[in-house]
Write a protein that holds these residues in place. Structure first.
Motif, mmCIF file in Angstrom:
data_model
loop_
_atom_site.group_PDB
_atom_site.id
_atom_site.type_symbol
_atom_site.label_atom_id
_atom_site.label_comp_id
_atom_site.label_asym_id
_atom_site.label_seq_id
_atom_site.Cartn_x
_atom_site.Cartn_y
_atom_site.Cartn_z
ATOM 1 N N GLU A 130 18.706 6.311 -27.592
ATOM 2 C CA GLU A 130 18.939 6.615 -25.729
ATOM 3 C C GLU A 130 20.356 7.136 -25.125
ATOM 4 O OE1 GLU A 130 21.129 3.454 -24.221
ATOM 5 O OE2 GLU A 130 21.217 1.970 -26.241
ATOM 6 N N TYR A 131 20.368 7.842 -26.135
ATOM 7 C CA TYR A 131 22.389 8.497 -26.010
ATOM 8 C C TYR A 131 21.428 10.155 -25.884
ATOM 9 C CZ TYR A 131 24.681 4.280 -27.674
ATOM 10 O OH TYR A 131 24.528 3.145 -27.785
ATOM 11 N N PHE A 132 21.691 11.298 -24.739
ATOM 12 C CA PHE A 132 21.388 12.475 -24.548
ATOM 13 C C PHE A 132 21.966 12.417 -26.059
ATOM 14 C CE2 PHE A 132 22.388 16.798 -23.379
ATOM 15 C CZ PHE A 132 21.192 16.813 -22.849
ATOM 16 N N GLY A 133 20.982 13.616 -26.849
ATOM 17 C CA GLY A 133 21.209 14.422 -28.020
ATOM 18 C C GLY A 133 21.417 13.820 -29.194
ATOM 19 N N GLY A 183 27.446 8.738 -27.481
ATOM 20 C CA GLY A 183 27.034 7.687 -28.178
ATOM 21 C C GLY A 183 26.933 7.769 -30.013
ATOM 22 N N VAL A 184 28.039 8.579 -30.166
ATOM 23 C CA VAL A 184 28.626 8.773 -31.396
ATOM 24 C C VAL A 184 29.237 7.466 -32.268
ATOM 25 C CG1 VAL A 184 30.140 9.500 -32.994
ATOM 26 C CG2 VAL A 184 29.098 11.164 -31.388
ATOM 27 N N PHE A 185 30.205 6.584 -31.188
ATOM 28 C CA PHE A 185 30.778 5.723 -31.486
ATOM 29 C C PHE A 185 30.197 4.063 -31.498
ATOM 30 C CE2 PHE A 185 33.661 1.994 -30.828
ATOM 31 C CZ PHE A 185 34.818 2.296 -31.728
ATOM 32 N N GLU A 186 28.947 4.433 -30.769
ATOM 33 C CA GLU A 186 27.857 3.124 -30.596
ATOM 34 C C GLU A 186 27.227 3.151 -31.886
ATOM 35 O OE1 GLU A 186 29.230 3.996 -26.607
ATOM 36 O OE2 GLU A 186 29.212 5.438 -28.604
ATOM 37 N N GLU A 187 26.765 4.185 -32.386
ATOM 38 C CA GLU A 187 26.489 4.592 -33.549
ATOM 39 C C GLU A 187 26.941 4.093 -35.052
ATOM 40 O OE1 GLU A 187 22.544 5.457 -34.612
ATOM 41 O OE2 GLU A 187 23.152 4.211 -32.335
ATOM 42 N N LEU A 188 28.128 4.347 -34.960
ATOM 43 C CA LEU A 188 29.297 3.970 -35.820
ATOM 44 C C LEU A 188 29.315 2.530 -35.791
ATOM 45 C CD1 LEU A 188 32.358 7.287 -36.116
ATOM 46 C CD2 LEU A 188 30.615 6.681 -37.520
ATOM 47 N N SER A 189 29.840 2.203 -34.713
ATOM 48 C CA SER A 189 29.933 0.693 -34.909
ATOM 49 C C SER A 189 28.644 0.140 -34.514
ATOM 50 C CB SER A 189 30.546 0.032 -33.568
ATOM 51 O OG SER A 189 30.539 0.609 -32.417
ATOM 52 N N GLY A 190 27.755 0.478 -35.065
ATOM 53 C CA GLY A 190 26.084 -0.194 -35.188
ATOM 54 C C GLY A 190 25.076 0.071 -36.176
ATOM 55 N N PRO A 191 23.869 0.442 -36.012
ATOM 56 C CA PRO A 191 23.437 0.567 -37.347
ATOM 57 C C PRO A 191 23.584 2.246 -38.108
ATOM 58 C CG PRO A 191 22.152 1.160 -35.086
ATOM 59 C CD PRO A 191 23.611 0.862 -34.785
ATOM 60 N N ALA A 192 24.085 2.951 -37.492
ATOM 61 C CA ALA A 192 23.920 4.363 -38.609
ATOM 62 C C ALA A 192 25.573 4.225 -39.587
ATOM 63 C CB ALA A 192 24.447 5.173 -38.230
ATOM 64 N N GLU A 193 24.421 4.627 -41.292
ATOM 65 C CA GLU A 193 25.021 4.699 -42.146
ATOM 66 C C GLU A 193 25.974 5.813 -41.890
ATOM 67 O OE1 GLU A 193 22.570 2.006 -45.330
ATOM 68 O OE2 GLU A 193 21.911 4.663 -44.956
ATOM 69 N N ILE A 194 25.268 7.253 -42.027
ATOM 70 C CA ILE A 194 26.145 8.154 -41.485
ATOM 71 C C ILE A 194 25.048 9.350 -40.424
ATOM 72 C CG2 ILE A 194 26.268 10.928 -42.696
ATOM 73 C CD1 ILE A 194 25.044 9.793 -45.196
ATOM 74 N N VAL A 195 26.568 9.738 -39.533
ATOM 75 C CA VAL A 195 26.389 10.479 -38.578
ATOM 76 C C VAL A 195 27.325 11.767 -38.495
ATOM 77 C CG1 VAL A 195 27.386 10.268 -36.346
ATOM 78 C CG2 VAL A 195 26.965 8.269 -37.052
ATOM 79 N N LEU A 196 26.144 12.323 -38.087
ATOM 80 C CA LEU A 196 26.123 14.024 -37.984
ATOM 81 C C LEU A 196 26.368 14.430 -36.944
ATOM 82 C CD1 LEU A 196 22.621 15.295 -39.974
ATOM 83 C CD2 LEU A 196 25.442 13.885 -41.068
ATOM 84 N N THR A 197 27.832 15.394 -36.787
ATOM 85 C CA THR A 197 27.818 15.631 -35.244
ATOM 86 C C THR A 197 29.043 17.009 -35.114
ATOM 87 O OG1 THR A 197 28.995 15.131 -33.571
ATOM 88 C CG2 THR A 197 30.324 14.688 -35.493
#
Length: 265
Positions: A130-133, A183-197
């Motif tokens: 849902e987050y842009f980009g 959306g990076v914090f939301e993914e880190l604190s949610g379902p993601a295992e690895i976040v690329l930014t």
């Protein structure tokens, strides 16, 4: 073909309502006839000079010219000495410049993400978030954050990928937050295992990944640098232009990483 006609075609690749967009004319004449179009991620002075020397009439850049998102000429960032010198350089070259940022990210398949993943060459399934980009990439085969960072450095030509958090646990759910989207914090604190930014607030995102890992959670944040995390996407845009607008000679100009490192010559 006029510059504004080229951009109208490119905007049609991501139709929708844009109440406000940064994808606007930044310099030059929109009605200028174009036979050569240059594409880049960051329009640094080196890129501007190289595009002009090649004979381009149009330069399409993903990121701002004058250090503020909207390239507002009244913004203090646009009034600094470097911004004014860059503006004078553009006027000297006569280039027409457009930004192409919101549309490639809003395409049915995010074109920036598509280009980066194609360059990485890791089989998987892409899921739009849902987050842009920001998108989720479900890898077919597990990989550790340390292994993925090494693969990214080689595949994308990035000098250093920084890793926060988990290092050696196999992961399959990767959130792609190329550039600096939300959306990076939301993914880190949610379902993601690895976040690329591309960029990250270290005290918030880096420390969250470290804390979560030390508390037994599988969480890693990989920081690629802004340019390295998006330039393959703009190379993808240039290739699409060649296919859709064969009458325009299109060339991608490499935007180098902004960082230098002591070990580099």
């Amino acid at each position: 073909m006029k510059a504004e006609e080229i951009l109208r075609e490119m905007f049609s690749w991501a139709p929708g309502e844009y109440a406000k967009t940064c994808d606007t004319l930044k310099a030059g004449d929109p009605s200028r006839e174009v036979t050569k179009a240059a594409v880049c991620c960051f329009a640094a002075p080196k890129i501007i000079r190289e595009a002009a020397a090649w004979g381009a009439q149009l330069l399409i850049t993903h990121e701002p010219l004058y250090y503020n998102h909207w390239d507002d000429p009244a913004d203090p960032h646009a009034l600094t000495p470097a911004a004014q010198a860059k503006k004078a350089l553009l006027e000297q070259t006569g280039l027409t410049v457009y930004r192409y940022h919101d549309h490639p990210h809003n395409a049915p398949v995010d074109m920036i993400c598509q280009g980066e993943l194609a360059a990485l060459g890791l089989p998987g399934r892409l899921e739009h978030l849902e987050y842009f980009g920001t998108n989720c990439y479900h890898l077919d085969a597990p990989i550790t954050p340390r292994e993925l960072a090494a693969h990214i450095e080689k595949a994308l030509g990035i000098a250093h990928v920084r890793i926060c958090g988990t290092l050696d646990e196999p992961c399959t759910r990767v959130t792609t937050a190329f550039g600096t989207p939300g959306g990076v914090f939301e993914e880190l604190s949610g379902p993601a295992e690895i976040v690329l930014t591309g960029e990250a607030c270290e005290w918030q995102l880096g420390e969250y990944a470290r804390d979560a890992s030390e508390l037994g959670m599988k969480k890693a944040l990989l920081i690629l640098g802004h340019c390295g995390s998006e330039r393959e996407g703009m190379r993808c845009v240039a290739e699409r232009m060649k296919q859709a607008l064969p009458q325009i000679e299109t060339r991608y100009f490499e935007s180098e990483e902004v960082y230098h490192y002591p070990e580099q010559a």
